[in-house]
Motif scaffolding. Structure first.
Motif, PDB file in Angstrom:
ATOM      1  N   GLY A 136       0.829  -1.204   0.000  1.00  0.00           N
ATOM      2  CA  GLY A 136       0.000   0.000   0.000  1.00  0.00           C
ATOM      3  C   GLY A 136       0.860   1.249   0.000  1.00  0.00           C
ATOM      4  O   GLY A 136       2.079   1.199  -0.236  1.00  0.00           O
ATOM      5  N   GLU A 137       0.223   2.372   0.301  1.00  0.00           N
ATOM      6  CA  GLU A 137       0.938   3.646   0.245  1.00  0.00           C
ATOM      7  C   GLU A 137       1.583   3.994   1.586  1.00  0.00           C
ATOM      8  O   GLU A 137       2.795   4.047   1.713  1.00  0.00           O
ATOM      9  CB  GLU A 137      -0.028   4.756  -0.182  1.00  0.00           C
ATOM     10  N   ALA A 138       0.752   4.236   2.587  1.00  0.00           N
ATOM     11  CA  ALA A 138       1.255   4.667   3.896  1.00  0.00           C
ATOM     12  C   ALA A 138       0.190   4.372   4.932  1.00  0.00           C
ATOM     13  O   ALA A 138      -1.003   4.340   4.611  1.00  0.00           O
ATOM     14  CB  ALA A 138       1.541   6.174   3.867  1.00  0.00           C
ATOM     15  N   PRO A 139       0.600   4.181   6.191  1.00  0.00           N
ATOM     16  CA  PRO A 139      -0.387   3.864   7.228  1.00  0.00           C
ATOM     17  C   PRO A 139      -1.328   5.026   7.488  1.00  0.00           C
ATOM     18  O   PRO A 139      -0.959   6.197   7.327  1.00  0.00           O
ATOM     19  CB  PRO A 139       0.462   3.617   8.477  1.00  0.00           C
ATOM     20  N   ASP A 142      -5.489   4.145  12.197  1.00  0.00           N
ATOM     21  CA  ASP A 142      -5.622   2.855  12.880  1.00  0.00           C
ATOM     22  C   ASP A 142      -4.318   2.066  12.796  1.00  0.00           C
ATOM     23  O   ASP A 142      -3.892   1.415  13.754  1.00  0.00           O
ATOM     24  CB  ASP A 142      -6.759   2.034  12.259  1.00  0.00           C
ATOM     25  N   GLU A 143      -3.700   2.129  11.616  1.00  0.00           N
ATOM     26  CA  GLU A 143      -2.446   1.393  11.411  1.00  0.00           C
ATOM     27  C   GLU A 143      -1.344   1.954  12.305  1.00  0.00           C
ATOM     28  O   GLU A 143      -0.535   1.215  12.878  1.00  0.00           O
ATOM     29  CB  GLU A 143      -2.018   1.484   9.935  1.00  0.00           C
ATOM     30  N   ASP A 144      -1.324   3.298  12.419  1.00  0.00           N
ATOM     31  CA  ASP A 144      -0.324   3.963  13.266  1.00  0.00           C
ATOM     32  C   ASP A 144      -0.496   3.531  14.721  1.00  0.00           C
ATOM     33  O   ASP A 144       0.481   3.262  15.435  1.00  0.00           O
ATOM     34  CB  ASP A 144      -0.519   5.484  13.127  1.00  0.00           C
ATOM     35  N   LYS A 148       0.444  -1.920  12.525  1.00  0.00           N
ATOM     36  CA  LYS A 148       0.267  -2.951  11.483  1.00  0.00           C
ATOM     37  C   LYS A 148      -0.439  -2.348  10.280  1.00  0.00           C
ATOM     38  O   LYS A 148      -1.360  -1.546  10.452  1.00  0.00           O
ATOM     39  CB  LYS A 148      -0.643  -4.072  11.995  1.00  0.00           C
ATOM     40  N   PRO A 149      -0.056  -2.762   9.061  1.00  0.00           N
ATOM     41  CA  PRO A 149      -0.714  -2.195   7.880  1.00  0.00           C
ATOM     42  C   PRO A 149      -2.133  -2.740   7.679  1.00  0.00           C
ATOM     43  O   PRO A 149      -2.428  -3.878   8.062  1.00  0.00           O
ATOM     44  CB  PRO A 149       0.186  -2.639   6.720  1.00  0.00           C
ATOM     45  N   PHE A 150      -2.981  -1.905   7.129  1.00  0.00           N
ATOM     46  CA  PHE A 150      -4.323  -2.289   6.708  1.00  0.00           C
ATOM     47  C   PHE A 150      -5.130  -2.976   7.819  1.00  0.00           C
ATOM     48  O   PHE A 150      -5.576  -4.119   7.664  1.00  0.00           O
ATOM     49  CB  PHE A 150      -4.261  -3.166   5.437  1.00  0.00           C
ATOM     50  N   VAL A 151      -5.288  -2.278   8.932  1.00  0.00           N
ATOM     51  CA  VAL A 151      -6.145  -2.803  10.005  1.00  0.00           C
ATOM     52  C   VAL A 151      -7.418  -1.970  10.160  1.00  0.00           C
ATOM     53  O   VAL A 151      -8.295  -2.317  10.932  1.00  0.00           O
ATOM     54  CB  VAL A 151      -5.406  -2.875  11.370  1.00  0.00           C
ATOM     55  N   ARG A 153     -10.644   0.484   8.163  1.00  0.00           N
ATOM     56  CA  ARG A 153     -11.772   0.132   7.279  1.00  0.00           C
ATOM     57  C   ARG A 153     -11.288  -0.406   5.940  1.00  0.00           C
ATOM     58  O   ARG A 153     -11.826  -1.362   5.415  1.00  0.00           O
ATOM     59  CB  ARG A 153     -12.651   1.369   7.043  1.00  0.00           C
ATOM     60  N   SER A 154     -10.243   0.214   5.388  1.00  0.00           N
ATOM     61  CA  SER A 154      -9.777  -0.288   4.089  1.00  0.00           C
ATOM     62  C   SER A 154      -9.143  -1.673   4.250  1.00  0.00           C
ATOM     63  O   SER A 154      -9.222  -2.506   3.345  1.00  0.00           O
ATOM     64  CB  SER A 154      -8.828   0.696   3.407  1.00  0.00           C
ATOM     65  N   GLY A 155      -8.566  -1.922   5.421  1.00  0.00           N
ATOM     66  CA  GLY A 155      -8.005  -3.250   5.685  1.00  0.00           C
ATOM     67  C   GLY A 155      -9.095  -4.309   5.765  1.00  0.00           C
ATOM     68  O   GLY A 155      -8.914  -5.451   5.322  1.00  0.00           O
ATOM     69  N   ALA A 175       2.818  -4.805   3.271  1.00  0.00           N
ATOM     70  CA  ALA A 175       3.646  -3.680   3.740  1.00  0.00           C
ATOM     71  C   ALA A 175       3.194  -2.415   3.010  1.00  0.00           C
ATOM     72  O   ALA A 175       2.274  -2.460   2.189  1.00  0.00           O
ATOM     73  CB  ALA A 175       5.125  -3.965   3.471  1.00  0.00           C
ATOM     74  N   ASN A 176       3.832  -1.320   3.328  1.00  0.00           N
ATOM     75  CA  ASN A 176       3.548  -0.035   2.683  1.00  0.00           C
ATOM     76  C   ASN A 176       4.845   0.568   2.145  1.00  0.00           C
ATOM     77  O   ASN A 176       5.924   0.292   2.679  1.00  0.00           O
ATOM     78  CB  ASN A 176       2.970   0.950   3.705  1.00  0.00           C
ATOM     79  N   VAL A 177       4.727   1.420   1.135  1.00  0.00           N
ATOM     80  CA  VAL A 177       5.909   2.148   0.644  1.00  0.00           C
ATOM     81  C   VAL A 177       6.468   3.008   1.776  1.00  0.00           C
ATOM     82  O   VAL A 177       7.681   3.078   1.981  1.00  0.00           O
ATOM     83  CB  VAL A 177       5.530   3.036  -0.560  1.00  0.00           C
ATOM     84  N   LEU A 254      -6.699  -1.126  -7.658  1.00  0.00           N
ATOM     85  CA  LEU A 254      -7.262   0.051  -6.975  1.00  0.00           C
ATOM     86  C   LEU A 254      -7.091  -0.092  -5.465  1.00  0.00           C
ATOM     87  O   LEU A 254      -7.170  -1.204  -4.918  1.00  0.00           O
ATOM     88  CB  LEU A 254      -8.739   0.187  -7.350  1.00  0.00           C
ATOM     89  N   HIS A 255      -6.865   1.023  -4.809  1.00  0.00           N
ATOM     90  CA  HIS A 255      -6.666   0.998  -3.362  1.00  0.00           C
ATOM     91  C   HIS A 255      -8.007   0.736  -2.669  1.00  0.00           C
ATOM     92  O   HIS A 255      -9.031   1.295  -3.077  1.00  0.00           O
ATOM     93  CB  HIS A 255      -6.106   2.358  -2.919  1.00  0.00           C
ATOM     94  N   PRO A 256      -8.022  -0.107  -1.630  1.00  0.00           N
ATOM     95  CA  PRO A 256      -9.292  -0.378  -0.942  1.00  0.00           C
ATOM     96  C   PRO A 256      -9.980   0.901  -0.436  1.00  0.00           C
ATOM     97  O   PRO A 256     -11.215   0.969  -0.436  1.00  0.00           O
ATOM     98  CB  PRO A 256      -8.887  -1.273   0.233  1.00  0.00           C
TER      99      PRO A 256
HETATM  100  N1  URA Z   1      -3.760   2.635   3.389  1.00  0.00           N
HETATM  101  C1  URA Z   1      -2.534   2.209   3.031  1.00  0.00           C
HETATM  102  O1  URA Z   1      -2.062   2.486   1.936  1.00  0.00           O
HETATM  103  N2  URA Z   1      -1.864   1.461   3.914  1.00  0.00           N
HETATM  104  C2  URA Z   1      -2.353   1.105   5.096  1.00  0.00           C
HETATM  105  O2  URA Z   1      -1.668   0.409   5.833  1.00  0.00           O
HETATM  106  C3  URA Z   1      -3.636   1.556   5.440  1.00  0.00           C
HETATM  107  C4  URA Z   1      -4.319   2.329   4.582  1.00  0.00           C
END
Ligand code: URA
Length: 284
Positions: A136-139, A142-144, A148-151, A153-155, A175-177, A254-256
């Motif tokens: 993904g792009e960045a936390p 919620d992730e922060d 953990k990444p994508f935890v 709503r989009s996760g 992971a994220n960039v 596409l990004h969630p």
């Molecule tokens: N969007 C992202 O790109 N990464 C995440 O971890 C959460 C949302």
């Protein structure tokens, strides 16, 4: 002191809604910090790098031993990253022989100003041995908080998408960039992205997936070195080429978070993930 007239009392709910809309969703300090202020360069302190970490991280349980120390450039003013920090990140990443070492050296790296406002390093989730790695792009918030990444709503949507092709977090690596949350979920700057690039490139190299999935345009553009938009990129196999020359088939999709805002495009993501499923089958 006389009470304020009812029509001058600020509507606290409207004010909070305004802040939330603007991405101001947490209080960091009592007084503002001017991160553009010039500061005298600090002497190199390779063995005290954790002193500069935020309180929350300093209190976190200690991690396994760090990789061999690498000469650290003098600390820069936080908002003025430069090529030196990119070179330092590249050197640190190259010296990490395992994913644990990479996580440890990223946790000690102070060259990206995003770390100063993030609560946690968001390194990865899932199975590092998995055949497929999602990036993904960045936390977000919620992730922060969870590290953990994508935890968020989009996760949750991502989990449902994975389930639809018989995958779950034990069968993918995520992971994220950018591993630190940009304040207020703003887009990472090009400098922040370039400083973090060596880390995600090394993370891909160490995990060694057979297939990459880029979640959203930022991940696809950064790692596939293209300026094409995600609606053009998605659904077509590309090749990710790492710094070592390794080549991995990569599916931009596409990004969630975008799919939550644009549910009509879920059918496009569905097609992309079916492609991923078929590719994994062909490669197994
Ligand atoms: N969007 C992202 O790109 N990464 C995440 O971890 C959460 C949302």
């Amino acid at each position: 002191m006389s009470a304020a007239a009812p029509d001058t009392i600020p509507d606290i709910h409207a004010l909070l809604a305004f802040y939330a809309e603007a991405g101001v969703d947490e209080a960091l300090d009592d007084a503002p910090i001017n991160r553009f202020e010039e500061r005298a360069p600090q002497p190199a302190q390779p063995s005290h790098q954790h002193e500069a970490r935020p309180q929350a991280q300093r209190n976190a349980p200690s991690q396994p031993a760090a990789p061999p120390p690498v000469a650290r450039p003098a600390a820069q003013p936080a908002a003025v990253p430069d090529g030196q920090q990119i070179a330092f990140a590249r050197e640190l990443a190259a010296n990490a022989a395992t994913l644990d070492e990479l996580r440890e050296c990223m946790a000690g790296f102070d060259g990206c100003n995003l770390k100063a406002t993030a609560k946690n390093l968001v390194f990865s989730d899932g199975n590092p041995e998995a055949a497929v790695m999602l990036i993904g792009e960045a936390p977000g918030r919620d992730e922060d908080l969870e590290g953990k990444p994508f935890v968020g709503r989009s996760g949750q949507l991502l989990d449902r998408i994975l389930d639809a092709i018989d995958l779950d977090r034990s069968k993918v690596y995520i992971a994220n960039v950018i591993p630190w949350r940009p304040p207020g979920n703003r887009a990472p700057t090009p400098q922040e992205t370039e400083i973090c690039r060596p880390f995600i490139e090394r993370q891909i190299e160490l995990a060694g997936p057979k297939v990459l999935v880029h979640l959203g345009g930022a991940s696809a553009k950064t790692l596939l070195n293209t300026t094409e938009g995600i609606l053009r990129l998605r659904g077509n196999w590309r090749v990710y080429t790492g710094p070592s020359g390794v080549e991995i088939p990569a599916m931009p999709t596409l990004h969630p978070a975008y799919l939550l805002r644009t549910p009509a495009h879920k059918r496009l993501a569905w097609r992309d993930f079916l492609e991923v499923k078929m590719k994994l089958r062909a490669l197994s």
